[in-house]
Design an enzyme around this catalytic site. Structure first.
Site, PDB file in Angstrom:
ATOM      1  N   CYS A 204       0.899  -1.110   0.062  1.00 18.38           N
ATOM      2  CA  CYS A 204       0.004  -0.066   0.021  1.00 18.38           C
ATOM      3  C   CYS A 204       0.873   1.390   0.094  1.00 18.38           C
ATOM      4  CB  CYS A 204      -0.886   0.019   1.352  1.00 18.38           C
ATOM      5  SG  CYS A 204      -2.219   1.423   1.452  1.00 18.38           S
TER       6      CYS A 204
ATOM      7  N   ASP B 295     -10.381   5.411  -3.200  1.00 18.32           N
ATOM      8  CA  ASP B 295      -9.153   6.212  -2.376  1.00 18.32           C
ATOM      9  C   ASP B 295      -9.055   7.455  -2.417  1.00 18.32           C
ATOM     10  OD1 ASP B 295      -6.427   6.589  -1.420  1.00 18.32           O
ATOM     11  OD2 ASP B 295      -5.767   4.978  -2.390  1.00 18.32           O
TER      12      ASP B 295
END
Length: 316
Positions: A73, A232
């Site tokens: 990530c 996101d």
């Protein structure tokens, strides 16, 4: 990004890819308690710091989110480095640099400090590559789309404006989530990428919808979808890496070039193609992604077995 500073489950001293599997098998309740409501939310993500197994890394990290444990990530890395350095949780062996063992491999990081604060972080991500170009998929409610399957630490379906999708303008967050869910479901029937070096990393779980920028300093804009219904708020670190790998493979982004990637809320990551690299039979890139994070609070979280909602819940 919720950084677990203490209380994470102890795991055997093993490579991070193996520890990820152990965590999911034996301790996944920790992830659910931290990421799900009432302590988290649909787009919650986090990280747990562990001692590194690799001698060439300062620390290891397990990334947790609503849908599971990601191999890598990028936005989470920027957040965890900022918080870990500012809070004194990690002491780098070399000033201004960290090497992090992730389930996807080693990720090197540089960071800039002013006083007691980390101003910016640049992560040198895992090798990224275009796995398959011009995959045609029929998506209910949209029609036939042509997408590229690209890897930047996670596999992405990369969608650019075309006949049946005109771009992000006019799309609500709910529209993006709905289209992404349908796209991922349709792709699952025809496409199952497997990482050349680690068969535990497989499948298209993310989508990145790409469009022209709004900000004059940006080169592109995107909406990154992951989990069950998450978009996101950043341009995505692995998403930016996957996007640059796709552009490079198609001859649209040269080695050494920057790619300033804009999110739906206007935040920007500065990507850069550092070098070309081979990933199994594929030609890929070594990407880097620069951004910033800020600490916004400290939490002490309790999980009480007497609470019927102790391990969290989701509303679908």
């Amino acid at each position: 990004m919720r950084l677990v500073a203490g209380g994470g489950p102890l795991l055997p001293h093993a490579p991070m890819g193996e520890r990820r599997e152990m965590f999911l098998r034996d301790h996944d309740w920790v992830r659910k308690a931290l990421m799900f409501e009432p302590r988290g939310h649909d787009i919650m993500s986090g990280a747990i710091i562990y001692p590194a197994y690799r001698d060439d890394c300062d620390i290891a990290v397990l990334f947790i989110e609503v849908s599971g444990c990601l191999p890598m990530c990028g936005a989470g890395t920027i957040g965890l480095v900022t918080a870990a350095i500012e809070e004194g949780l990690v002491k780098p062996r070399e000033s201004g640099k960290l090497s992090i063992e992730t389930p996807a491999g080693r990720v090197d990081v540089t960071f800039e400090i002013s006083g007691n604060h980390v101003d910016s972080v640049r992560l040198f991500n895992v090798p990224s590559y275009l796995h398959e170009a011009d995959v045609e998929v029929n998506v209910p409610g949209i029609g036939r789309l042509r997408v590229d399957i690209s890897y930047g630490g996670n596999y992405y379906a990369v969608v650019e404006p075309q006949e049946n999708w005109s771009g992000l303008d006019g799309m609500s967050a709910a529209d993006i989530v709905g289209c992404s869910q349908k796209l991922r479901e349709a792709l699952a029937d025809i496409c199952d990428p497997i990482h050349p070096d680690d068969p535990r990393i497989r499948g298209v779980h993310h989508a990145i919808w790409c469009d022209r920028p709004v900000n004059d300093v940006s080169d592109g804009r995107c909406a990154v979808f992951y989990g069950e219904k998450a978009i996101d708020r950043s341009p995505g670190g692995t998403g930016t890496s996957a996007r640059m790998a796709q552009l490079h493979a198609k001859g649209r982004l040269a080695v050494g070039s920057k790619y300033r990637h804009e999110s739906l809320i206007g935040t920007i990551f500065e990507g850069r193609v550092e070098a070309e690299v081979r990933i199994g039979a594929y030609r890929g890139i070594l990407p880097s992604v620069g951004g910033w994070a800020r600490i916004i609070g400290h939490n002490t979280i309790f999980v009480d077995d007497r609470d019927p909602l102790a391990y969290g819940f989701q509303i679908r």
